[in-house]
Design a protein around this motif. Structure first.
Motif, short mmCIF file in Angstrom:
data_model
loop_
_atom_site.label_atom_id
_atom_site.label_comp_id
_atom_site.label_asym_id
_atom_site.label_seq_id
_atom_site.Cartn_x
_atom_site.Cartn_y
_atom_site.Cartn_z
N SER A 245 0.81 -1.23 0.00
CA SER A 245 0.00 0.00 0.00
C SER A 245 0.84 1.27 0.00
CB SER A 245 -0.94 0.01 1.21
OG SER A 245 -0.21 -0.07 2.41
N GLY A 246 2.16 1.11 -0.02
CA GLY A 246 3.02 2.28 -0.11
C GLY A 246 3.26 3.00 1.21
N LYS A 247 3.01 2.32 2.32
CA LYS A 247 3.25 2.97 3.62
C LYS A 247 4.74 3.03 3.92
CE LYS A 247 -1.10 1.18 5.46
NZ LYS A 247 -1.73 0.14 6.30
N THR A 248 5.14 4.12 4.55
CA THR A 248 6.49 4.23 5.08
C THR A 248 6.46 3.77 6.54
OG1 THR A 248 6.20 6.48 5.91
CG2 THR A 248 6.92 6.23 3.61
N ALA A 249 7.65 3.70 7.15
CA ALA A 249 7.70 3.34 8.57
C ALA A 249 6.92 4.35 9.41
CB ALA A 249 9.16 3.28 9.02
N LEU A 250 6.91 5.60 8.98
CA LEU A 250 6.16 6.63 9.72
C LEU A 250 4.66 6.35 9.66
CD1 LEU A 250 6.24 9.22 11.36
CD2 LEU A 250 6.27 10.52 9.21
N HIS A 251 4.14 5.98 8.50
CA HIS A 251 2.73 5.60 8.40
C HIS A 251 2.41 4.46 9.38
CE1 HIS A 251 2.96 7.53 4.33
NE2 HIS A 251 1.69 7.79 4.55
N LEU A 252 3.29 3.46 9.42
CA LEU A 252 3.04 2.29 10.27
C LEU A 252 3.06 2.68 11.74
CD1 LEU A 252 5.28 -0.27 8.36
CD2 LEU A 252 2.80 -0.09 8.26
N ALA A 253 4.00 3.54 12.12
CA ALA A 253 4.08 3.99 13.51
C ALA A 253 2.83 4.78 13.90
CB ALA A 253 5.33 4.84 13.71
N VAL A 254 2.32 5.60 12.97
CA VAL A 254 1.10 6.37 13.24
C VAL A 254 -0.08 5.42 13.43
CG1 VAL A 254 -0.57 7.98 12.24
CG2 VAL A 254 1.89 8.45 12.05
N GLU A 255 -0.18 4.42 12.57
CA GLU A 255 -1.27 3.46 12.69
C GLU A 255 -1.26 2.73 14.03
OE1 GLU A 255 -2.62 1.96 8.31
OE2 GLU A 255 -0.85 1.01 9.15
N LEU A 256 -0.07 2.52 14.57
CA LEU A 256 0.06 1.82 15.85
C LEU A 256 -0.07 2.77 17.04
CD1 LEU A 256 3.09 -0.49 14.98
CD2 LEU A 256 0.73 -1.23 15.38
N HIS A 257 -0.27 4.06 16.77
CA HIS A 257 -0.31 5.08 17.83
C HIS A 257 0.99 5.05 18.64
CE1 HIS A 257 -4.65 5.72 17.14
NE2 HIS A 257 -4.73 4.41 17.06
N ASP A 258 2.09 4.73 17.97
CA ASP A 258 3.40 4.61 18.63
C ASP A 258 4.12 5.95 18.55
OD1 ASP A 258 5.85 3.94 19.64
OD2 ASP A 258 6.28 2.36 18.18
N ILE A 259 3.85 6.81 19.50
CA ILE A 259 4.39 8.17 19.45
C ILE A 259 5.91 8.18 19.60
CG2 ILE A 259 4.16 8.67 21.93
CD1 ILE A 259 3.13 11.50 21.02
N SER A 261 8.06 5.95 18.29
CA SER A 261 8.61 5.72 16.95
C SER A 261 8.38 6.93 16.05
CB SER A 261 7.97 4.48 16.32
OG SER A 261 8.43 3.30 16.93
N VAL A 262 7.22 7.55 16.17
CA VAL A 262 6.93 8.74 15.36
C VAL A 262 7.96 9.83 15.64
CG1 VAL A 262 5.28 10.62 14.96
CG2 VAL A 262 4.46 8.25 15.14
N LYS A 263 8.22 10.10 16.90
CA LYS A 263 9.21 11.11 17.27
C LYS A 263 10.59 10.74 16.73
CE LYS A 263 7.06 12.75 21.59
NZ LYS A 263 7.19 12.77 23.07
N LEU A 264 10.95 9.48 16.91
CA LEU A 264 12.27 9.02 16.48
C LEU A 264 12.43 9.18 14.97
CD1 LEU A 264 14.95 7.60 17.04
CD2 LEU A 264 13.74 5.41 16.98
N LEU A 265 11.43 8.76 14.22
CA LEU A 265 11.52 8.84 12.76
C LEU A 265 11.53 10.29 12.27
CD1 LEU A 265 9.07 5.91 12.01
CD2 LEU A 265 11.51 5.95 11.41
#
Length: 346
Positions: A245-259, A261-265
């Protein structure tokens, strides 16, 4: 002359052992079953065949620590200096014994790793040439795959130092580094990347498994924050898209509500406006999931609030009346036909 202990014709007959990680489930005839040294539910379930099989050795005897040691015998090296000289002295029968492959594709090195006999595995790593160390069993697992599954860091280090291939893929398309990212084997991931040049590591970091996932995607999906840091430090493409679906790691972290990982990325430079194949940005996903904290973080990192997906929706269109989300979109940011509402005359 090499020791007669290595010359065992009966060990070369009727080779039948459990292939790869499945053998960890087997019942050893001559010793009590052992619990895995780490959480092994992932790979064990993944390769389950539904059958419990005995771990039969070369011939009719069960493989135990003693039988593995006997098979290796005096064929191991006393020092690295003697390696080439010793190999040249091995008889043809001894070489056949040490390089015999079972009906499930396992070498004796695979078996030593499966049984977590690290000393024997290290001796075999020193004895075998690289080509033997890269043999894959019927599940396409190399010794490096198995050592990573079992978190045998020293064995992983020995294999990497011997120059084994990091690009080999198992039956699911995973490299050993994929395995480390999925199961949180941080020390193994460190050993596989520590001394590897960027040019040699780049193809591994770009490799996608049969689900279209690169190492960074698996690290994000499994909330492996340390490994995300390792991969990004080694030059992993922060914006690489998974293949479905073309998701990046940031998309995946957002979907997981993993703040975290979001900050780190974001701190490492991930593109806050990266678009999936359907045009959705991480901000679309955060707003659609009513995650005001992550949406705010993305806005602070410069995410464009007016980008539209293939449904012609902006992130604001997905807010669905959530006041916390709507507060992130001040009126002076709202545009009509590309022009700011503020200052317009109606």
């Amino acid at each position: 002359m090499a020791s007669d202990d290595c010359r065992k014709d009966d060990l070369l007959e009727d080779c039948r052992t459990d292939s790869g990680i499945d053998s960890y489930r087997s019942i050893l005839k001559s010793e009590e079953p052992r619990e895995p040294s780490a959480d092994f539910s992932g790979p064990r379930d993944k390769f389950a065949t539904g059958e419990e099989r005995l771990d039969s050795a070369y011939g009719s005897a069960s493989i135990t620590v003693e039988s593995l040691t006997e098979i290796v015998g005096d064929c191991t090296l006393s020092s690295a200096k003697e390696e080439q000289a010793h190999i040249s002295e091995l008889s043809e029968q001894e070489e056949n014994l040490l390089t015999t492959i079972t009906e499930d594709g396992d070498t004796i090195l695979h078996l030593a790793i499966i049984h977590e006999e690290e000393l024997i595995a290290q001796q075999l790593i020193q004895l075998f040439p690289k080509e033997v160390l890269d043999i894959q069993n019927n599940l396409y697992q190399s010794p490096l795959h198995l050592a990573t599954y079992l978190n045998l860091t020293d064995v992983v280090k020995g294999l990497v130092e011997k120059g084994v291939s990091l690009e080999l893929q198992d039956q699911d398309g995973n490299t050993a580094l994929h395995v480390a990212c999925q199961h949180g084997q941080t020390e193994c991931a460190t050993e596989m990347t520590r001394e590897i040049s960027p040019s040699k590591l780049a193809p591994v970091l770009e490799t996608q498994n049969w689900r279209g996932l690169a190492c960074l995607h698996l690290a994000a999906l499994n909330r492996q924050h340390q490994i995300i840091g390792i991969l990004t430090n080694k030059g992993a493409d922060l914006n690489i898209q998974e293949g479905t679906s073309g998701k990046t790691a940031l998309h995946l972290a957002v979907e997981l509500h993993d703040i975290t990982s979001v900050k780190l990325l974001l701190n490492r430079g991930a593109n806050a406006d990266a678009a999936m194949f359907n045009g959705c940005t991480p901000l679309h996903l955060a707003v659609g999931r009513q995650d005001a904290a992550i949406a705010n973080l993305l806005c602070q990192s410069g995410a464009d609030t007016m980008l539209r997906n293939m449904e012609d929706e902006t992130a604001l269109d997905l807010a669905d009346g959530n006041d916390d989300i709507l507060a992130l979109f001040p009126f002076d940011d709202i545009q009509i036909s590309g022009r700011s509402v503020v200052g317009m005359k109606f």
